[in-house]
Enzyme design. Structure first.
Site, PDB file in Angstrom:
ATOM      1  N   GLU A   1      -1.831  11.249   3.955  1.00 31.91           N
ATOM      2  CA  GLU A   1      -2.859  10.995   4.957  1.00 31.91           C
ATOM      3  C   GLU A   1      -2.856  12.140   5.953  1.00 31.91           C
ATOM      4  OE1 GLU A   1      -4.120   6.742   6.292  1.00 31.91           O
ATOM      5  OE2 GLU A   1      -1.928   6.742   6.105  1.00 31.91           O
TER       6      GLU A   1
ATOM      7  N   GLU B   1       0.868  -1.182   0.000  1.00 35.01           N
ATOM      8  CA  GLU B   1       0.000   0.000   0.000  1.00 35.01           C
ATOM      9  C   GLU B   1       0.897   1.222   0.000  1.00 35.01           C
ATOM     10  OE1 GLU B   1      -2.973   0.168   3.140  1.00 35.01           O
ATOM     11  OE2 GLU B   1      -2.704   2.348   3.329  1.00 35.01           O
TER      12      GLU B   1
END
Length: 285
Positions: free
Chosen positions: A168, A163
């Protein structure tokens, strides 16, 4: 022409220049691009400039739908939202921007709604520069992300096939963004993930360019072309470096969850938006 007339025309010309500069500044403040130059040694291979109105272009974007149940209730992170599909209240293109909206509302199985937009089964890439210009939501309980997952999961389920978290952000840490690579050897479940962070003082109020440059040797993270993180290929097996396969792009706002809800959810802040000016994918010429 009299000297007075010449002076008047000069003043008009100066005013036009000043107005033009102000218009450019206003466009920048609104997030509307002035089409930056293509990065060196790259060419643009895919993009969405959001120069249309309504729902996102379904030739480019699909949706994850629901609350992740029964297999991953809360999408594996105890998130509180229901991801809706083809719903303008949660996903719309307007005034040159993609707007993903998280809302507090009772909807099907959840107390909040949002959207998770992705290019899965539409387009995926191996290596390149992935760049997204965005303005982030504000408030405790928000968890926006710009990230990538494998198209085919060549090495097995998460985290074996990897991933890539391009950006974020969690609302209880204002103005701070994170870059993370997850693999079987390095992941948050084991506390071994490779994460770097950068303070972006106005991330919730202004647009910034979040990007990675992904090569066979490394993944490098940038904000507004400033490098702040790198994950190098230390491959012994796929467990260290599964990043040699196609990945698709994901844009979403989660609500609450193990990280986003670590300090609770402020129910006075909704709705909240992640506003995206463009998505551009470049690859080496």
């Amino acid at each position: 022409m009299s000297i007075q007339s010449i002076i008047q025309w000069m003043m008009i010309g100066i005013s036009i220049v000043l107005l033009s500069g102000q218009s450019a500044a206003n466009l920048q403040n609104r997030g509307m691009s002035l089409q930056p130059a293509t990065p060196d040694n790259y060419e643009l291979v895919w993009s969405d400039e959001f120069d249309y109105e309504g729902l996102p272009d379904d030739s480019k974007w699909s949706y994850d739908v629901g609350d992740g149940c029964p297999d991953l209730c809360g999408w594996g992170n105890n998130e509180q939202q229901y991801y809706a599909q083809n719903r303008l209240e949660n996903t719309r293109v307007q005034d040159g921007h993609l707007i993903i909206t998280a809302r507090k509302e009772s909807y099907k199985s959840a107390a909040y709604t949002s959207a998770r937009l992705l290019t899965r089964n539409k387009m995926a890439w191996t290596y390149g520069r992935i760049e997204v210009k965005a303005k982030l939501p504000l408030g405790r309980g928000t968890w926006p992300a710009i990230w990538m997952l494998p198209e085919e999961w060549v090495y097995g389920g998460w985290p074996s096939s990897g991933e890539i978290d391009i950006m974020e952000h969690v609302g209880h840490e204002p103005n701070r963004i994170y870059a993370t690579a997850h693999t079987e050897a390095f992941n948050h479940s084991d506390g071994t993930q490779n994460t770097d962070t950068l303070r972006v003082p106005d991330a919730e109020h202004r647009f910034h360019r979040y990007a990675i440059e992904w090569t066979p040797d490394a993944i490098t993270w940038f904000v507004d072309d400033k490098q702040y993180a790198v994950f190098k290929n230390r491959r012994q097996t796929y467990k260290e470096w599964p990043f040699d396969q196609p990945f698709h792009l994901i844009l979403n706002i989660a609500v609450g969850g193990n990280w986003g809800g670590q300090e609770g959810i402020d129910d006075t802040i909704w709705p909240q938006e992640m506003v995206v000016d463009y998505v551009r994918i470049y690859q080496k010429e």
